[in-house]
Design a protein around this motif. Structure first.
Motif, PDB file in Angstrom:
ATOM      1  N   LEU A 119       5.172  -2.559  -8.870  1.00  9.94           N
ATOM      2  CA  LEU A 119       5.691  -2.983  -7.566  1.00  9.94           C
ATOM      3  C   LEU A 119       6.189  -4.423  -7.601  1.00  9.94           C
ATOM      4  O   LEU A 119       5.665  -5.254  -8.335  1.00  9.94           O
ATOM      5  CB  LEU A 119       4.596  -2.888  -6.506  1.00  9.94           C
ATOM      6  N   LEU A 120       7.163  -4.669  -6.771  1.00  3.06           N
ATOM      7  CA  LEU A 120       7.608  -6.041  -6.548  1.00  3.06           C
ATOM      8  C   LEU A 120       7.008  -6.502  -5.220  1.00  3.06           C
ATOM      9  O   LEU A 120       7.195  -5.861  -4.182  1.00  3.06           O
ATOM     10  CB  LEU A 120       9.147  -6.098  -6.508  1.00  3.06           C
ATOM     11  N   ALA A 142       0.825  -1.207   0.000  1.00  4.02           N
ATOM     12  CA  ALA A 142       0.000   0.000   0.000  1.00  4.02           C
ATOM     13  C   ALA A 142       0.860   1.258   0.000  1.00  4.02           C
ATOM     14  O   ALA A 142       0.579   2.228  -0.722  1.00  4.02           O
ATOM     15  CB  ALA A 142      -0.939  -0.005   1.212  1.00  4.02           C
ATOM     16  N   ASP A 143       1.940   1.242   0.792  1.00  4.66           N
ATOM     17  CA  ASP A 143       2.921   2.340   0.784  1.00  4.66           C
ATOM     18  C   ASP A 143       3.508   2.535  -0.605  1.00  4.66           C
ATOM     19  O   ASP A 143       3.700   3.667  -1.067  1.00  4.66           O
ATOM     20  CB  ASP A 143       4.115   1.940   1.671  1.00  4.66           C
ATOM     21  N   GLY A 144       3.810   1.426  -1.246  1.00  8.10           N
ATOM     22  CA  GLY A 144       4.400   1.467  -2.592  1.00  8.10           C
ATOM     23  C   GLY A 144       3.444   2.110  -3.589  1.00  8.10           C
ATOM     24  O   GLY A 144       3.846   2.951  -4.391  1.00  8.10           O
ATOM     25  N   VAL A 145       2.167   1.724  -3.520  1.00 10.41           N
ATOM     26  CA  VAL A 145       1.167   2.323  -4.418  1.00 10.41           C
ATOM     27  C   VAL A 145       1.112   3.827  -4.184  1.00 10.41           C
ATOM     28  O   VAL A 145       1.081   4.624  -5.134  1.00 10.41           O
ATOM     29  CB  VAL A 145      -0.223   1.685  -4.192  1.00 10.41           C
ATOM     30  N   THR A 146       1.141   4.230  -2.909  1.00 11.01           N
ATOM     31  CA  THR A 146       1.080   5.660  -2.580  1.00 11.01           C
ATOM     32  C   THR A 146       2.255   6.416  -3.198  1.00 11.01           C
ATOM     33  O   THR A 146       2.081   7.487  -3.785  1.00 11.01           O
ATOM     34  CB  THR A 146       1.072   5.852  -1.049  1.00 11.01           C
ATOM     35  N   ILE A 147       3.452   5.864  -3.058  1.00 13.69           N
ATOM     36  CA  ILE A 147       4.627   6.548  -3.630  1.00 13.69           C
ATOM     37  C   ILE A 147       4.507   6.653  -5.147  1.00 13.69           C
ATOM     38  O   ILE A 147       4.709   7.726  -5.727  1.00 13.69           O
ATOM     39  CB  ILE A 147       5.928   5.798  -3.234  1.00 13.69           C
TER      40      ILE A 147
END
Ligand SMILES: [Mn+2]
Length: 274
Positions: free
Chosen positions: A186-187, A170-175
């Motif tokens: 994302l990986l 979820a953090d990755g999607v936000t970034i």
């Protein structure tokens, strides 16, 4: 496109003992991957061009394999390069290393992976600035990958012991969304997710359409089936979210490479029959 299998090959001496199945000899790794029936290999090389691209292509063709991805972590391990270093010169050198790796794997259809090259903030106060530097770099490098090679750049959220910038899907999607990096994916690394996500299935759902690569490994960094992850749930969820990429064995070479590789392909065949 079915979900495909891949296995890692490391040629990086400084990564000795790290989570890679095959070591030191690209051709021997490909021969073993071929014997076991993998679709592809993932390459962890000391630098872009370490094996000439022409040779890479010949060996892959000989063994009927694709190149699933190329890692960039050697830039950190060998040169301490990071996209979020406080030193602008180091950040620039990190971008150059990754850009060259994008152009190395790109013609073979293999995206570059940003893992340890994301770095970490020295203090918690510096996390927002680190995330900004990371997001901007991902946008720029993702654009290069897509415009030159028509493939994404793969960004990997890591567990808290390896970075404090981004730990979950979820953090990755936000970034990726907030810094405008539509050409990145994302990986989903099951080892990191086991530490950070509420549940791995929930994390995979939150990553959703952004997930472009999976590191297929058990809770203890051993091959799938040698720890305590719920692989039936992982497989069911990956199918539910419509994932169509590789599940790649980024696992320790224990008790030995062939045993780790065989455990992986057996898990793959069990959970992703085709
Ligand atoms: Mn990983």
């Amino acid at each position: 496109m079915p979900i495909l299998s891949a296995v890692t090959i490391s040629l990086v001496e400084e990564a000795r003992g790290g989570p890679f199945v095959f070591w030191d000899d690209f051709e021997a790794g490909c021969r073993s991957a071929c014997e076991l029936g993998f679709d592809a290999v993932e390459l962890f090389a000391p630098e872009p061009g370490y094996i000439p691209a022409k040779t890479l292509r010949e060996v892959l063709t000989r063994y009927g394999l694709k190149l699933a991805a190329v890692g960039t972590g050697a830039g950190w391990l060998r040169k301490q390069l990071s996209l979020t270093s406080p030193d602008a010169g180091v950040r620039q050198a990190a971008k150059k290393f990754i850009a060259d790796m994008i152009d190395y794997g790109g013609p073979l259809g293999a995206p570059a992976i940003i893992g340890s090259m994301q770095g970490r903030a020295a203090t918690s106060q510096l996390i927002p600035e680190g995330r900004m530097l990371l997001g901007e770099a991902l946008a720029e490098l993702g654009d290069r990958a897509f415009s030159r090679h028509g493939i994404p750049l793969i960004y990997e959220p890591l567990n808290r012991y390896e970075t404090n910038l981004c730990n979950t899907q979820a953090d990755g999607v936000t970034i990726l969304q907030s810094f405008g990096a539509p050409d990145c994916r994302l990986l989903a690394d099951l080892f990191h997710m086991n530490i950070e996500e509420t549940s791995i299935a929930q994390g995979l759902v939150e990553g959703g359409q952004w997930i472009g690569h999976v590191h297929y490994v058990d809770s203890n960094r051993l091959a799938a089936g040698m720890g305590h992850l719920d692989f039936p749930a992982v497989a069911t969820t990956l199918k539910e979210i419509g994932y169509a990429g590789y599940v790649s064995a980024e696992a320790k070479s224990l008790p030995d490479a062939m045993t780790a590789a065989r455990a992986t392909i057996e898990s793959y065949r069990l959970h992703f029959p085709r």
